[in-house]
Design an enzyme around this catalytic site. Sequence first.
Site, short mmCIF file in Angstrom:
data_model
loop_
_atom_site.label_atom_id
_atom_site.label_comp_id
_atom_site.label_asym_id
_atom_site.label_seq_id
_atom_site.Cartn_x
_atom_site.Cartn_y
_atom_site.Cartn_z
N ARG A 125 -9.18 4.54 7.60
CA ARG A 125 -8.36 5.55 6.92
C ARG A 125 -8.13 5.01 5.51
NH1 ARG A 125 -2.83 6.11 6.47
NH2 ARG A 125 -2.52 4.25 7.72
N ARG A 180 -5.55 0.80 16.01
CA ARG A 180 -5.72 1.63 14.81
C ARG A 180 -6.40 2.91 15.24
NH1 ARG A 180 -9.64 -0.77 12.60
NH2 ARG A 180 -9.57 0.44 10.68
N CYS A 181 -5.94 4.02 14.65
CA CYS A 181 -6.54 5.30 15.05
C CYS A 181 -8.03 5.29 14.76
CB CYS A 181 -5.86 6.45 14.32
SG CYS A 181 -5.86 6.28 12.53
N THR A 182 -8.44 4.61 13.68
CA THR A 182 -9.85 4.60 13.30
C THR A 182 -10.57 3.33 13.76
OG1 THR A 182 -9.20 3.73 11.17
CG2 THR A 182 -9.59 6.10 11.27
N ASP A 224 -1.51 12.04 22.15
CA ASP A 224 -1.53 13.37 22.77
C ASP A 224 -0.22 14.13 22.63
OD1 ASP A 224 -4.07 12.87 23.48
OD2 ASP A 224 -3.67 12.53 25.62
N ARG A 269 0.85 -1.21 0.00
CA ARG A 269 0.00 0.00 0.00
C ARG A 269 0.88 1.26 0.00
NH1 ARG A 269 -3.97 1.44 5.17
NH2 ARG A 269 -4.43 3.59 4.58
N LYS A 283 11.73 11.22 11.69
CA LYS A 283 12.02 10.66 13.04
C LYS A 283 11.03 9.52 13.20
CE LYS A 283 11.34 9.96 17.24
NZ LYS A 283 11.24 8.55 17.62
N GLY A 338 0.16 10.63 15.74
CA GLY A 338 0.39 9.95 17.01
C GLY A 338 -0.70 10.32 17.99
N ASN A 363 2.01 2.36 14.79
CA ASN A 363 1.10 1.34 14.24
C ASN A 363 1.16 1.19 12.72
OD1 ASN A 363 -0.18 3.81 14.01
ND2 ASN A 363 -2.21 3.03 14.47
N TYR A 364 1.59 2.28 12.02
CA TYR A 364 1.83 2.18 10.57
C TYR A 364 3.15 2.90 10.29
CZ TYR A 364 -2.95 0.52 9.92
OH TYR A 364 -4.12 -0.22 9.99
N GLU A 382 -2.30 14.48 13.01
CA GLU A 382 -3.30 13.42 12.97
C GLU A 382 -3.18 12.67 14.28
OE1 GLU A 382 -5.67 13.06 10.93
OE2 GLU A 382 -5.01 14.38 9.33
#
Length: 554
Positions: free
Chosen positions: A453, A299-301, A249, A118, A194, A247, A171-172, A266
């Site tokens: 996402r 996953r954020c979503t 907070d 991807r 980074k 990431g 995570n990605y 994000e």
Amino acid sequence: MAVAGTGVFADILDGEVYKYYADGEWRVSGSGKSVAIVNPTTRQTQYRVQACTQEEVNKVMDAAKVAQKAWARTPLWKRAELLHKAAAILKEHKAPIAECLVKEIAKPAKDAVSEVVRSGDLVSYTAEEGVRILGEGKLLVSDSFPGNERNKYCLSSKVPLGVVLAIPPFNYPVNLAVSKIGPALIAGNALVLKPPTQGAVAALHMVHCFHLAGFPKGLISCVTGKGSEIGDFLTMHPGVNCISFTGGDTGIAISKKAGMVPLQMELGGKDACIVLEDADLDLVTANIVKGGFSYSGQRCTAVKVVLIMESIADAVVEKVKAKLAKLKVGSPEDDSDITPVVTESSANFIEALVMDAKEKGATFCQEYRREGNLIWPLLLDHVRPDMRIAWEEPFGPVLPVIRINSVEEGIHHCNASNFGLQGCVFTKDINKAIMISDAMETGTVQINSAPARGPDHFPFQGLKDSGIGSQGITNSINMMTKIINDEYSMTKYQANLLWLGLERLVRCESVNRQDGDGDADADPRFVVVARLLGQHYPSNAPPATADRTEVIDD
Ligand code: NAP
């Protein structure tokens, strides 16, 4: 050990420690220190990366600044060509990179390969999109604004910002790195990466693919080290002209500290899944399980809270329980559905949320079970707003269910969250679906499917504490550029001359294009303006075959 596949990646390893990438070379840090990357499954040190120093960061920034100036002048098609090359190399080396993802972040093996493929596709698409949108400017004329004559023209175009600092999450680590690298480079910026500590070795392998593609020295760099140690130095560095961060907070803290540079943030989410009585319950069940538990909820979503009408809650909870019982729990190498969460501290955090819910009376649909970083999937029913898990992001395979008695109650809970990344609504009534999605204060609402996402060219953004700006290939390219104007004012006399001479100028320009001799038959800016405004005036421009003499003698 660490190097897999074709062996091309041997260049990036110094004994047991991976090198960092600066000025087109793989280097060992002068700090003499390294950072351990612990395999979430074995809980043993899997890899080591350099702990870069502030001095090394300074050098990287200086080199990036120099390289960027030349890169910005490199033709757009050449920039695109190099990105296509990097994408192909990345896909060719999907196996060794995916192996790192399995070992560093316990990503199931098949998903790890998908992430790399991807990412290659994303880089290629970015190159194509960049060629399209960066090759265009805009012409404005003054008389559309009240009180102005048609005597001023503005040619606006997009220019790069300079040095972009990219900080992706664990995570990605490959996909969310290239979603910043691609847009930055096609737009003519330099890029300093980074990577997250967990995921750094996969990211270094990915950077090596860009190295092999032959980008100019210093244009791309990758500095490693703990975010808590070098993060502030990087984000507050005066050489940085833009920060693209994904990431948790940490992003909020960075936003407060960063100087006056454009930010793309994000951040976290607490994606709500609102389920109405008329929903297709099998579809709901499949999406809750996939949306809430894929990659162990990291996953954020991910679906992070289910808000379901009381009348159908028992049925859906039973169906979800049955499906969760069938999930394979184990190691990422075996392609398990549920794999260990990324660190022990993450597992401890998730456990604290579970224990809080237990103390406050949530119903456990399964027995809570944990071994090391591996947490078995857990559905918590009858969750109430006084429980932490109703609001906080566990980033693990634990999903709260809140029973609601009205749609308004569900929308209220969703909007009371400090997050606003995505959400979803399940109903067969499209009118209701649109009304509810409109009322939910989130960046995206999915109708009858779980939050997600992508595809990577879709706009992607969070409201409130979930982010600043919008991602997605086109938005990221635009965000990493600035618009500059070239404005031209004319006196009335010049304007009249323009209209009188318009026809002739159009012809001259047409000839210049044909004979390619580069002669300046007219001020090129004048010609562009004349050409773009030509539609307003009768033009008898000569046919494309006209030769120079004919036109001049006309
Ligand atoms: P994180 O702890 O915020 O770390 C993200 C990145 O920031 C890592 O590279 C980390 O490096 C670095 N970092 C840490 N401290 C820093 C500092 N002071 N200055 C600069 N950088 C610093 O997040 P994470 O645990 O990796 O990822 C999980 C979070 O990401 C979740 O909240 C998830 O929802 C969110 N996320 C959001 C999206 C989205 O698109 N909205 C997508 C994916 C994930 P180290 O690893 O070295 O600490």
